[in-house]
Design an enzyme around this catalytic site. Structure first.
Site, PDB file in Angstrom:
ATOM      1  N   SER A  12       0.671  -1.152   0.136  1.00  0.00           N
ATOM      2  CA  SER A  12       0.005   0.391   0.148  1.00  0.00           C
ATOM      3  C   SER A  12       0.687   1.269  -0.231  1.00  0.00           C
ATOM      4  O   SER A  12       0.807   2.453  -0.222  1.00  0.00           O
ATOM      5  CB  SER A  12      -1.085  -0.035   1.742  1.00  0.00           C
ATOM      6  OG  SER A  12      -0.382  -0.067   2.894  1.00  0.00           O
ATOM      7  N   GLY A 135       6.445   9.668   8.790  1.00  0.00           N
ATOM      8  CA  GLY A 135       6.270  10.828   9.125  1.00  0.00           C
ATOM      9  C   GLY A 135       4.587  10.835   9.034  1.00  0.00           C
ATOM     10  O   GLY A 135       4.672   9.078   8.817  1.00  0.00           O
ATOM     11  N   LYS A 190       6.780   3.890  17.438  1.00  0.00           N
ATOM     12  CA  LYS A 190       5.048   4.817  17.432  1.00  0.00           C
ATOM     13  C   LYS A 190       4.023   3.814  16.988  1.00  0.00           C
ATOM     14  O   LYS A 190       2.815   2.935  17.828  1.00  0.00           O
ATOM     15  CB  LYS A 190       4.898   5.389  17.210  1.00  0.00           C
ATOM     16  CG  LYS A 190       5.165   5.504  15.158  1.00  0.00           C
ATOM     17  CD  LYS A 190       3.908   5.220  14.409  1.00  0.00           C
ATOM     18  CE  LYS A 190       4.444   4.455  13.043  1.00  0.00           C
ATOM     19  NZ  LYS A 190       3.539   4.085  12.129  1.00  0.00           N
TER      20      LYS A 190
END
Length: 334
Positions: A12, A135, A190
């Protein structure tokens, strides 16, 4: 620099990047190791497996042969899962010339070696300029041209700025950073916290619990990052708190979705199987757990998510352990 670009990896994110760049009129070659998937993209001019409904721009060409895809390009973008980055380099390093810029857009830490992906690149392509792009950026939004911000990080300032210019458009804003270690750690770690945020959702907890998970999670990420030589300020940026927010709050996040199912009572393996794609946070959690021990860094959230994934404790028990830890000053460990 030759503005012809190669993207290795038709998942993706790789596909979304290829679409974004080719939408600017740049000539982009897209290659994937899965021949059946490649054939489908060539036939239908879209990625029906991961991003159905988005038609490829005319300047995006899907290639069956990796050598042909890379040949003559100025930039080669690696968009493969972190745990397969080494094998991708092994198969492609000999096809790169020293003038080509290598860009990595994957987020993770190699599980067995505990190496950052930039450290793996040093082993295979030490003479190439290397840039990390990270990001808050869900592929499902990038492929549709929704506004997105990224960070381009490299020890080579000129290379970071070149990639910045390459990715920039009226819907894509890119900043530069020289903290390659910090940008990589923020993007990788994260995913673990997103698993935790999903577990909170699956347990039926509210916004308070998720806010606590994210806030204390970034504190843990920052502690390990500083111990490994990263800059504290990086974790307040796009690859730190920015990526943490989007991954912990969106249903596009496969890590959060996996966590939700674990919180609802599914086993980690069943939850990962149900997601249907690689859940990077599961692999990164194991690496982060070992790195925390190596650097003597306290990471209780990471430790307890590691124990949940290894079925040593259930989700509710892990929450209880975290809530009943010894009291502390909020900033004493940062």
């Amino acid at each position: 620099m030759n503005e012809k670009i190669c993207v290795l990896g038709g998942g993706s994110w790789g596909t979304a990047i290829a679409i974004s760049l080719s939408s600017k009129g740049l000539n982009v070659n897209l290659w994937d190791i899965d021949k059946e998937h490649t054939a489908s993209m060539i036939k239908f001019r879209e990625n029906r497996k991961f991003l159905p409904g988005t038609v490829f721009p005319e300047t995006l060409t899907v290639k069956e042969d990796q050598k042909e895809a890379i040949e003559g390009c100025g930039v080669v973008i690696y968009a493969v899962p972190a745990q397969f980055f080494r094998s991708a380099l092994e198969n492609s390093a000999g096809l790169l010339t020293n003038e080509m810029i290598a860009v990595n857009v994957a987020k993770g830490i190699e599980q067995k070696s505990l190496l950052l992906l930039s450290e793996i690149a040093e082993e295979y392509i030490p003479d190439n300029r290397y840039v990390v792009v990270s990001g808050p950026s869900h592929a499902e939004e990038v492929c549709k041209g929704m506004p997105t911000t990224l960070v381009s990080a490299s020890k080579n300032e000129a290379a970071a700025e070149l990639v910045q210019d390459l990715f920039m458009s009226n819907v894509m804003r890119v900043y530069t950073n020289d903290d390659v270690t910090g940008v990589q750690l923020g993007g990788a770690l994260k995913n673990i916290i997103a698993l935790g945020a999903g577990i909170c959702d699956g347990l039926g907890y509210g916004d308070n619990a998720k806010a606590a998970m994210m806030t204390r999670g970034i504190a843990e990420i920052k502690r390990l990052g500083i111990a490994m030589g990263a800059k504290e300020s990086t974790f307040a940026g796009l690859s730190g708190i920015g990526d943490l927010i989007v991954t912990c709050t969106s249903m596009h996040s496969r890590n959060r979705r996996c966590g939700i199912m674990i919180g609802e009572g599914l086993s980690p393996k069943t939850a990962m199987d149900n997601v249907g794609m690689i859940v990077e946070g599961v692999f990164t959690c194991s690496a982060a757990y070992e790195l925390a021990k190596k650097y003597g860094v306290e990471m209780p959230i990471v430790e307890n998510i590691y124990r949940i994934l290894n079925e040593e404790v259930d989700a509710k028990e892990a929450v209880s352990i975290l809530m009943n830890r010894q009291k502390k000053h909020e900033t004493e460990s940062v």
